[in-house]
Motif scaffolding. Structure first.
Motif, PDB file in Angstrom:
ATOM      1  N   LEU A  17      38.625  83.124  -2.434  1.00  0.00           N
ATOM      2  CA  LEU A  17      38.648  83.671  -3.746  1.00  0.00           C
ATOM      3  C   LEU A  17      39.296  82.665  -4.551  1.00  0.00           C
ATOM      4  O   LEU A  17      38.902  82.212  -5.762  1.00  0.00           O
ATOM      5  CB  LEU A  17      39.186  84.943  -4.111  1.00  0.00           C
ATOM      6  N   VAL A  18      40.588  82.236  -4.116  1.00  0.00           N
ATOM      7  CA  VAL A  18      41.183  81.326  -4.918  1.00  0.00           C
ATOM      8  C   VAL A  18      40.643  79.746  -5.075  1.00  0.00           C
ATOM      9  O   VAL A  18      40.475  79.375  -6.005  1.00  0.00           O
ATOM     10  CB  VAL A  18      42.631  80.989  -4.353  1.00  0.00           C
ATOM     11  N   VAL A  19      39.801  79.456  -4.074  1.00  0.00           N
ATOM     12  CA  VAL A  19      39.148  78.081  -3.947  1.00  0.00           C
ATOM     13  C   VAL A  19      37.957  78.226  -4.861  1.00  0.00           C
ATOM     14  O   VAL A  19      37.763  77.590  -5.929  1.00  0.00           O
ATOM     15  CB  VAL A  19      38.611  77.938  -2.648  1.00  0.00           C
ATOM     16  N   TRP A  20      37.293  79.416  -4.926  1.00  0.00           N
ATOM     17  CA  TRP A  20      36.159  79.655  -5.879  1.00  0.00           C
ATOM     18  C   TRP A  20      36.717  79.478  -7.242  1.00  0.00           C
ATOM     19  O   TRP A  20      35.833  78.855  -8.306  1.00  0.00           O
ATOM     20  CB  TRP A  20      35.397  80.978  -5.655  1.00  0.00           C
ATOM     21  N   LEU A  21      37.817  80.496  -7.804  1.00  0.00           N
ATOM     22  CA  LEU A  21      38.293  80.269  -8.903  1.00  0.00           C
ATOM     23  C   LEU A  21      38.836  78.776  -9.258  1.00  0.00           C
ATOM     24  O   LEU A  21      38.658  78.533 -10.575  1.00  0.00           O
ATOM     25  CB  LEU A  21      39.427  81.384  -9.062  1.00  0.00           C
ATOM     26  N   PHE A  22      39.360  78.114  -8.477  1.00  0.00           N
ATOM     27  CA  PHE A  22      39.974  76.677  -8.661  1.00  0.00           C
ATOM     28  C   PHE A  22      38.506  76.083  -9.132  1.00  0.00           C
ATOM     29  O   PHE A  22      38.463  75.300 -10.226  1.00  0.00           O
ATOM     30  CB  PHE A  22      40.650  76.134  -7.693  1.00  0.00           C
ATOM     31  N   LEU A  23      37.592  75.974  -8.326  1.00  0.00           N
ATOM     32  CA  LEU A  23      36.316  75.239  -8.603  1.00  0.00           C
ATOM     33  C   LEU A  23      35.693  75.702 -10.033  1.00  0.00           C
ATOM     34  O   LEU A  23      35.151  74.957 -10.602  1.00  0.00           O
ATOM     35  CB  LEU A  23      35.387  75.396  -7.373  1.00  0.00           C
ATOM     36  N   LEU A  24      35.668  76.838 -10.027  1.00  0.00           N
ATOM     37  CA  LEU A  24      34.822  77.499 -11.428  1.00  0.00           C
ATOM     38  C   LEU A  24      35.771  76.892 -12.613  1.00  0.00           C
ATOM     39  O   LEU A  24      35.101  76.719 -13.366  1.00  0.00           O
ATOM     40  CB  LEU A  24      34.960  79.133 -11.513  1.00  0.00           C
ATOM     41  N   LEU A  25      37.056  76.903 -12.702  1.00  0.00           N
ATOM     42  CA  LEU A  25      37.867  76.422 -13.670  1.00  0.00           C
ATOM     43  C   LEU A  25      37.859  74.990 -13.789  1.00  0.00           C
ATOM     44  O   LEU A  25      37.787  74.430 -14.897  1.00  0.00           O
ATOM     45  CB  LEU A  25      39.354  76.726 -13.700  1.00  0.00           C
ATOM     46  N   ARG A  26      37.490  74.226 -12.710  1.00  0.00           N
ATOM     47  CA  ARG A  26      37.456  72.698 -12.643  1.00  0.00           C
ATOM     48  C   ARG A  26      36.143  72.049 -13.046  1.00  0.00           C
ATOM     49  O   ARG A  26      36.073  71.030 -13.592  1.00  0.00           O
ATOM     50  CB  ARG A  26      38.152  72.234 -11.417  1.00  0.00           C
ATOM     51  N   TYR A  27      35.227  72.841 -12.363  1.00  0.00           N
ATOM     52  CA  TYR A  27      33.769  72.470 -12.571  1.00  0.00           C
ATOM     53  C   TYR A  27      32.736  73.462 -13.167  1.00  0.00           C
ATOM     54  O   TYR A  27      32.006  73.930 -12.603  1.00  0.00           O
ATOM     55  CB  TYR A  27      33.185  71.984 -11.272  1.00  0.00           C
ATOM     56  N   PRO A  28      33.272  74.066 -14.337  1.00  0.00           N
ATOM     57  CA  PRO A  28      32.456  75.231 -14.810  1.00  0.00           C
ATOM     58  C   PRO A  28      30.866  74.877 -15.046  1.00  0.00           C
ATOM     59  O   PRO A  28      30.143  75.830 -14.679  1.00  0.00           O
ATOM     60  CB  PRO A  28      33.113  75.360 -16.135  1.00  0.00           C
ATOM     61  N   ARG A  29      30.495  73.677 -15.171  1.00  0.00           N
ATOM     62  CA  ARG A  29      29.023  73.339 -15.443  1.00  0.00           C
ATOM     63  C   ARG A  29      28.176  73.845 -14.143  1.00  0.00           C
ATOM     64  O   ARG A  29      27.010  74.043 -14.131  1.00  0.00           O
ATOM     65  CB  ARG A  29      28.928  71.936 -15.916  1.00  0.00           C
ATOM     66  N   VAL A  30      28.849  73.426 -13.142  1.00  0.00           N
ATOM     67  CA  VAL A  30      28.334  73.614 -11.616  1.00  0.00           C
ATOM     68  C   VAL A  30      28.467  74.826 -11.183  1.00  0.00           C
ATOM     69  O   VAL A  30      27.466  75.300 -10.496  1.00  0.00           O
ATOM     70  CB  VAL A  30      28.773  72.382 -10.789  1.00  0.00           C
ATOM     71  N   MET A  31      29.471  75.247 -11.306  1.00  0.00           N
ATOM     72  CA  MET A  31      30.085  76.583 -10.850  1.00  0.00           C
ATOM     73  C   MET A  31      29.384  77.769 -11.433  1.00  0.00           C
ATOM     74  O   MET A  31      29.279  78.707 -10.735  1.00  0.00           O
ATOM     75  CB  MET A  31      31.570  76.688 -10.599  1.00  0.00           C
ATOM     76  N   LEU A  32      29.294  77.848 -12.521  1.00  0.00           N
ATOM     77  CA  LEU A  32      28.636  78.957 -13.219  1.00  0.00           C
ATOM     78  C   LEU A  32      27.226  79.446 -12.581  1.00  0.00           C
ATOM     79  O   LEU A  32      26.966  80.539 -12.272  1.00  0.00           O
ATOM     80  CB  LEU A  32      28.570  78.983 -14.580  1.00  0.00           C
ATOM     81  N   PRO A  33      26.302  78.513 -12.702  1.00  0.00           N
ATOM     82  CA  PRO A  33      25.030  78.514 -12.007  1.00  0.00           C
ATOM     83  C   PRO A  33      25.118  78.990 -10.520  1.00  0.00           C
ATOM     84  O   PRO A  33      24.446  79.911 -10.156  1.00  0.00           O
ATOM     85  CB  PRO A  33      24.214  77.412 -12.423  1.00  0.00           C
ATOM     86  N   ALA A  34      25.996  78.264  -9.938  1.00  0.00           N
ATOM     87  CA  ALA A  34      26.061  78.475  -8.375  1.00  0.00           C
ATOM     88  C   ALA A  34      26.684  79.712  -8.223  1.00  0.00           C
ATOM     89  O   ALA A  34      26.213  80.742  -7.152  1.00  0.00           O
ATOM     90  CB  ALA A  34      27.060  77.496  -7.834  1.00  0.00           C
ATOM     91  N   SER A  35      27.429  80.327  -8.998  1.00  0.00           N
ATOM     92  CA  SER A  35      28.115  81.616  -9.073  1.00  0.00           C
ATOM     93  C   SER A  35      27.114  82.660  -9.047  1.00  0.00           C
ATOM     94  O   SER A  35      27.123  83.792  -8.381  1.00  0.00           O
ATOM     95  CB  SER A  35      29.422  81.962  -9.825  1.00  0.00           C
ATOM     96  N   GLY A  36      26.278  82.409 -10.342  1.00  0.00           N
ATOM     97  CA  GLY A  36      25.064  83.510 -10.515  1.00  0.00           C
ATOM     98  C   GLY A  36      24.375  83.591  -9.175  1.00  0.00           C
ATOM     99  O   GLY A  36      23.834  84.852  -8.896  1.00  0.00           O
ATOM    100  N   VAL A  37      23.951  82.538  -8.421  1.00  0.00           N
ATOM    101  CA  VAL A  37      22.979  82.520  -7.517  1.00  0.00           C
ATOM    102  C   VAL A  37      23.854  83.304  -6.410  1.00  0.00           C
ATOM    103  O   VAL A  37      23.178  84.207  -5.713  1.00  0.00           O
ATOM    104  CB  VAL A  37      22.841  81.330  -7.030  1.00  0.00           C
ATOM    105  N   ILE A  38      25.100  83.110  -6.237  1.00  0.00           N
ATOM    106  CA  ILE A  38      25.838  83.691  -4.906  1.00  0.00           C
ATOM    107  C   ILE A  38      25.788  85.068  -5.221  1.00  0.00           C
ATOM    108  O   ILE A  38      25.686  85.823  -4.275  1.00  0.00           O
ATOM    109  CB  ILE A  38      27.176  82.921  -4.931  1.00  0.00           C
ATOM    110  N   VAL A  39      26.250  85.505  -6.411  1.00  0.00           N
ATOM    111  CA  VAL A  39      26.436  87.038  -6.912  1.00  0.00           C
ATOM    112  C   VAL A  39      24.923  87.753  -6.557  1.00  0.00           C
ATOM    113  O   VAL A  39      24.879  88.601  -6.018  1.00  0.00           O
ATOM    114  CB  VAL A  39      26.854  86.981  -8.282  1.00  0.00           C
ATOM    115  N   ALA A  40      23.770  86.951  -7.001  1.00  0.00           N
ATOM    116  CA  ALA A  40      22.405  87.614  -6.885  1.00  0.00           C
ATOM    117  C   ALA A  40      22.341  87.727  -5.523  1.00  0.00           C
ATOM    118  O   ALA A  40      21.753  88.700  -5.044  1.00  0.00           O
ATOM    119  CB  ALA A  40      21.357  86.820  -7.535  1.00  0.00           C
ATOM    120  N   LEU A  41      22.472  86.948  -4.617  1.00  0.00           N
ATOM    121  CA  LEU A  41      22.373  86.836  -3.242  1.00  0.00           C
ATOM    122  C   LEU A  41      23.134  88.112  -2.591  1.00  0.00           C
ATOM    123  O   LEU A  41      22.733  88.648  -1.687  1.00  0.00           O
ATOM    124  CB  LEU A  41      22.511  85.529  -2.417  1.00  0.00           C
TER     125      LEU A  41
END
Length: 168
Positions: free
Chosen positions: A22-46
């Motif tokens: 969770l901490v790594v995901w939050l760090f990556l989300l804050l650092r690279y939001p343009r890549v992580m937001l769509p990836a997060s959506g896919v992960i949540v959907a799966l």
């Protein structure tokens, strides 16, 4: 919490792994939001699809489990000597049932307290063979020890926490 000493370290390490992820995901989300937001959506959907699949399978299993009728009675006249506990399982589901297990409970009429002496015997039973749709299985068992002051012949027996695997 009912964790024993052997499962505690495993559970604790899996909790720690979840926190680290969770901490790594939050760090990556804050650092690279343009890549992580769509990836997060896919992960949540799966994850939602997986949860829905598991939930549907559990619901289906519960529906079949309701069709598995386990009757238990103290009937020394219908069983061989020394094994007066008659267990009959009727598979009313449309599928084959295997790995059938249940916890034996003995109570007085109108009460819920288990009167089996669980310090001596666990009271967990298992059917090692498969039971076809519509079939019945009958077996007689010895009565596990009951708590002091009670007689096995005066108790009502029933299966609690039954489980089974259903398949074609």
């Amino acid at each position: 919490d009912h964790r024993d000493l052997h499962s505690f370290p495993t559970r604790r390490s899996s909790d720690l792994l979840g926190i680290v992820l969770l901490v790594v995901w939050l760090f990556l989300l804050l650092r690279y939001p343009r890549v992580m937001l769509p990836a997060s959506g896919v992960i949540v959907a799966l994850a939602l699809l997986l949860a829905a699949f598991v939930g549907i399978r559990q619901w289906q299993n519960d529906q079949h489990l309701e069709q598995l009728h386990i009757s238990i009675a103290y009937q020394p006249e219908g069983c061989e000597f020394g094994k007066p506990l008659r267990v009959e399982i009727h598979n009313r589901s449309g599928l084959v049932a295997s790995n059938i297990q249940w916890q034996l409970h003995a109570t007085l009429a109108g009460q819920q307290r288990n009167l089996l002496d669980t310090s001596v015997a666990e009271g967990r039973y298992r059917l090692d063979e498969s039971l076809a749709a519509g079939d019945r299985w009958l077996h007689c068992f010895t009565v596990p020890p009951v708590r002091s002051g009670y007689r096995a012949s005066e108790l009502h027996y029933h299966a609690q926490d039954p489980s089974a695997t259903f398949h074609d």
